[in-house]
Design an enzyme around this catalytic site. Sequence first.
Site, PDB file in Angstrom:
ATOM      1  N   LEU A  81       0.899  -1.207   0.323  1.00  0.00           N
ATOM      2  CA  LEU A  81      -0.128  -0.496   0.192  1.00  0.00           C
ATOM      3  C   LEU A  81       0.844   1.377  -0.262  1.00  0.00           C
ATOM      4  CD1 LEU A  81      -2.680  -1.377   2.755  1.00  0.00           C
ATOM      5  CD2 LEU A  81      -2.816  -1.242   0.317  1.00  0.00           C
ATOM      6  N   GLY A  94      -1.280   6.376  -2.810  1.00  0.00           N
ATOM      7  CA  GLY A  94      -2.634   6.073  -3.676  1.00  0.00           C
ATOM      8  C   GLY A  94      -3.821   5.168  -3.014  1.00  0.00           C
ATOM      9  N   HIS A  95      -3.648   4.079  -2.747  1.00  0.00           N
ATOM     10  CA  HIS A  95      -3.976   2.774  -1.966  1.00  0.00           C
ATOM     11  C   HIS A  95      -4.772   4.029  -0.920  1.00  0.00           C
ATOM     12  CE1 HIS A  95      -1.653   0.236  -3.945  1.00  0.00           C
ATOM     13  NE2 HIS A  95      -2.178   0.189  -4.280  1.00  0.00           N
ATOM     14  N   GLN A 105      -4.522 -12.174 -13.058  1.00  0.00           N
ATOM     15  CA  GLN A 105      -3.685 -11.179 -13.546  1.00  0.00           C
ATOM     16  C   GLN A 105      -2.608 -11.113 -14.435  1.00  0.00           C
ATOM     17  OE1 GLN A 105      -5.514  -8.693 -10.346  1.00  0.00           O
ATOM     18  NE2 GLN A 105      -4.480  -6.940 -11.202  1.00  0.00           N
ATOM     19  N   ASP A 107      -5.374   3.757 -12.900  1.00  0.00           N
ATOM     20  CA  ASP A 107      -5.636   2.277 -13.925  1.00  0.00           C
ATOM     21  C   ASP A 107      -6.873   3.050 -14.614  1.00  0.00           C
ATOM     22  OD1 ASP A 107      -3.217   0.470 -13.107  1.00  0.00           O
ATOM     23  OD2 ASP A 107      -4.134   0.961 -11.242  1.00  0.00           O
ATOM     24  N   LEU A 109       1.825   8.140  -8.362  1.00  0.00           N
ATOM     25  CA  LEU A 109       2.926   6.492  -7.171  1.00  0.00           C
ATOM     26  C   LEU A 109       2.234   5.125  -7.793  1.00  0.00           C
ATOM     27  CD1 LEU A 109       1.519   8.443  -3.402  1.00  0.00           C
ATOM     28  CD2 LEU A 109       3.662   8.438  -5.311  1.00  0.00           C
TER      29      LEU A 109
HETATM   30  O1  PAF Z   1      -4.921  -2.337  -8.518  1.00  0.00           O
HETATM   31  C1  PAF Z   1      -5.403  -3.218  -8.318  1.00  0.00           C
HETATM   32  O2  PAF Z   1      -4.410  -3.440  -7.240  1.00  0.00           O
HETATM   33  C2  PAF Z   1      -6.092  -5.240  -8.359  1.00  0.00           C
HETATM   34  O3  PAF Z   1      -5.881  -4.586  -9.880  1.00  0.00           O
HETATM   35  C3  PAF Z   1      -7.286  -5.011  -8.064  1.00  0.00           C
HETATM   36  C4  PAF Z   1      -8.710  -3.820  -8.303  1.00  0.00           C
HETATM   37  C5  PAF Z   1      -6.798  -5.214  -6.588  1.00  0.00           C
HETATM   38  C6  PAF Z   1      -8.057  -6.655  -8.641  1.00  0.00           C
HETATM   39  O4  PAF Z   1      -6.845  -7.559  -7.955  1.00  0.00           O
END
Ligand code: PAF
Length: 292
Positions: free
Chosen positions: A35, A38-39, A63, A154, A188
């Site tokens: 984290l 940004g988070h 992913q 994103d 970030l």
């Molecule tokens: O943006 C992210 O960190 C990831 O793509 C997410 C949305 C948590 C899905 O794994």
Amino acid sequence: MTATLLERRDELVAVLGSARSSGGRVGLVPTMGALHGGHLSLVRRAAAEATTVAVTIYVNPLQFGKGEDQDLEHYPRDLDRDLEAASAAGADLVFAPPAAEMWPEPPLTRVHVAGLTDRWEGAARPGHFDGVATIVTKLLALAGPCLAYFGEKDFQQLAVVRRLVADLSLPVEVVACPVVRDPDGLALSSRNARLGAEERTVAPRLYAALLAGRRMVEDEEATDPGDVEAAMRAVLEAEARFEADYAAVVRPGDLSRPEAVAGTLRLLAAARLGGVRLIDNLPATSPHPEEA
Ligand code: PAF
């Protein structure tokens, strides 16, 4: 207060179910951990708008595509640090399931958002958005939030999530949160930690390229999106260490390329710097209205 750490799906379902039945508004912040500011801006926004804030931390193997095994293996993991940071930002609980808990059996199901996922990041990372859409759908199903928070950093991921929520009529409001930047403009990202010192000094060029594109759009210096894209690419490629992947003018809803520079647009850019792939984006509004 330290957020409650949950590892089991049934615990998450029970805790958030009881928060909902006592009239609470659940806010969900899905993350893969590591984290950063940004988070944490998403967590703070959720804490201001929801009564119970759940942060999920799960490095989602679905992913990461072919050739990204190293990225998956070396993805930074530090649960204690993340728990502390999420708690300080206002999280009530952190759901961090082990892989075997998330998928007791390897999943045969994929959520695929057609079209939107073929271009830009989707073209560079085939299958990536199927992995994102699948895990996000699963997290929404488990948590049942009223509100789910995603960063505009994103931007394509945000568009994919919005579309899947609309198509499947999922009862959740997707909340888009602005990009958080270092003072020199670099957005970030957990990938920034992988930049060497020299690379870090030139990394804000990605943002500079987007700013140059935005200036052209806003000052009506171009009618052809290709001219704006060429100008953004030129800024990037003036630094030999940058390998531009795309610099694009798109419509913000479906991320398609417009015929002309008009209306509300989004500028997207992706480039490799050393071994690190960076992405960023900016809104840009042309004084010319888009033709109906
Ligand atoms: O943006 C992210 O960190 C990831 O793509 C997410 C949305 C948590 C899905 O794994």
